[in-house]
Design an enzyme around this catalytic site. Structure first.
Site, short mmCIF file in Angstrom:
data_model
loop_
_atom_site.label_atom_id
_atom_site.label_comp_id
_atom_site.label_asym_id
_atom_site.label_seq_id
_atom_site.Cartn_x
_atom_site.Cartn_y
_atom_site.Cartn_z
N HIS A 220 22.51 25.45 26.72
CA HIS A 220 22.80 25.84 27.15
C HIS A 220 22.17 25.71 28.77
O HIS A 220 21.82 25.45 29.81
CB HIS A 220 21.45 26.95 27.34
N ALA A 221 22.32 23.68 28.27
CA ALA A 221 21.97 22.35 29.44
C ALA A 221 23.38 21.82 30.13
O ALA A 221 24.53 22.14 29.82
CB ALA A 221 21.75 21.91 28.97
#
Length: 300
Positions: free
Chosen positions: A120-121
């Site tokens: 999710h980065a």
């Protein structure tokens, strides 16, 4: 012989509200050693990589603010973690572990990170318990050093790999495949090269049939020379944050399918653990341990 990245900082001290999900990083290595799936010689302690290896996939300004603890309050809340120097050390060590797993997988066929899968980065922000994208950095490292020409990222966490998809949009040398719960976080999905959103309650038979139909075709069409596998166990029916309904046996067969296809084709594969939020820590650890057992059966 397996090659497994593990560092004590993977389970760095956190406030009580965050402590339970971190227990798996302590318990999983113990379980693997206890049962003989791994030996002490199989483990290596990763270290943070040079900044250049991080900046291939992350914005320099974001990375510097993350290093200095200068994220805004909304940015910090989006990550789900309160910032600390220990948290930063953990994130860069996880990323370094995945890069080293990529290097070792080239030599030995497979390498696994006890942590990893921080999908999710994004380039310039973190969210969803992910601050730096380790598998994206690993793929970029391989490409930069001429160690791979075509990378396939197989993301089977229950949540879409939105950060990974965004980072590699427009990069034909990295194919992103995400098979995830349609109604799971994130609410706003990015466009992977192939997304397979699944309805709530998808169980073993439907899940495994779709994967068995899709992945061999992808391997034939994409023709990767390296695979990253994100083996999240939040696909389990017992998971508190997921909406799918796999049994632990189904999750094990998923791992055997992915790793078996890579092994049969001689494809090196680096594995990250991803998410797992079942109410019982034993369910989480056992499901993760099955991933290592599957790798040991093929490459051990």
């Amino acid at each position: 012989m397996l090659s497994i990245a593990f560092a004590p900082c993977y389970a760095h001290p956190l406030p009580a509200a965050h402590r339970f999900p971190m227990l798996k990083y302590e318990l999983l290595p113990q379980q693997l050693l206890h049962e003989g799936t791994a030996t002490p010689a199989d483990f290596f302690v990763p270290v943070p990589p040079p900044d250049a290896d991080i900046l291939r996939v992350h914005d320099a300004g974001y990375y510097e603010r993350l290093r200095r603890g200068q994220l805004t309050r909304p940015e910090e809340r989006a990550t789900g973690f309160p910032w600390s120097p220990e948290l930063f050390a953990r994130e860069v060590t996880i990323l370094g572990g995945t890069i080293e797993c990529a290097r070792r997988a080239l030599a030995h066929g497979v390498a696994l990170n006890i942590a990893g899968g921080t999908h999710h980065a994004f380039r310039a922000r973190g969210e969803g318990f992910c601050l730096l994208n380790d598998q994206a950095a690993g793929a970029a490292w391989l490409l930069a050093h001429g160690l791979a020409k075509q990378v396939l990222i197989v993301d089977l966490d229950v949540h879409q790999g939105n950060g990974t998809a965004a980072i590699f949009q427009g990069e034909p040398r990295v194919f992103t495949f995400s098979m995830h719960g349609a109604r799971n976080y994130p609410a706003r999905k990015e466009a992977s090269d192939l997304d397979l959103p699944l309805p709530d309650g998808t169980a073993d038979a439907e899940y495994l049939a779709l994967l068995a139909e899709t992945l061999p075709r992808l391997l034939a069409e994409v023709r990767p020379d390296f695979v990253f596998y994100l083996a999240g166990v939040d696909v389990l029916a017992t998971d508190k944050l997921g909406h799918l309904a796999l049994s632990r046996d189904g999750c094990r067969r998923r791992d055997e399918l992915v790793l078996g296809l890579c092994h049969a084709r001689g494809l090196p594969v680096a594995v990250g653990m991803g998410g797992g939020y079942s109410a019982r820590i034993a369910d989480i650890v056992e499901a993760h341990a099955n991933t290592f057992r599957a790798a040991a059966a093929l490459w051990g």
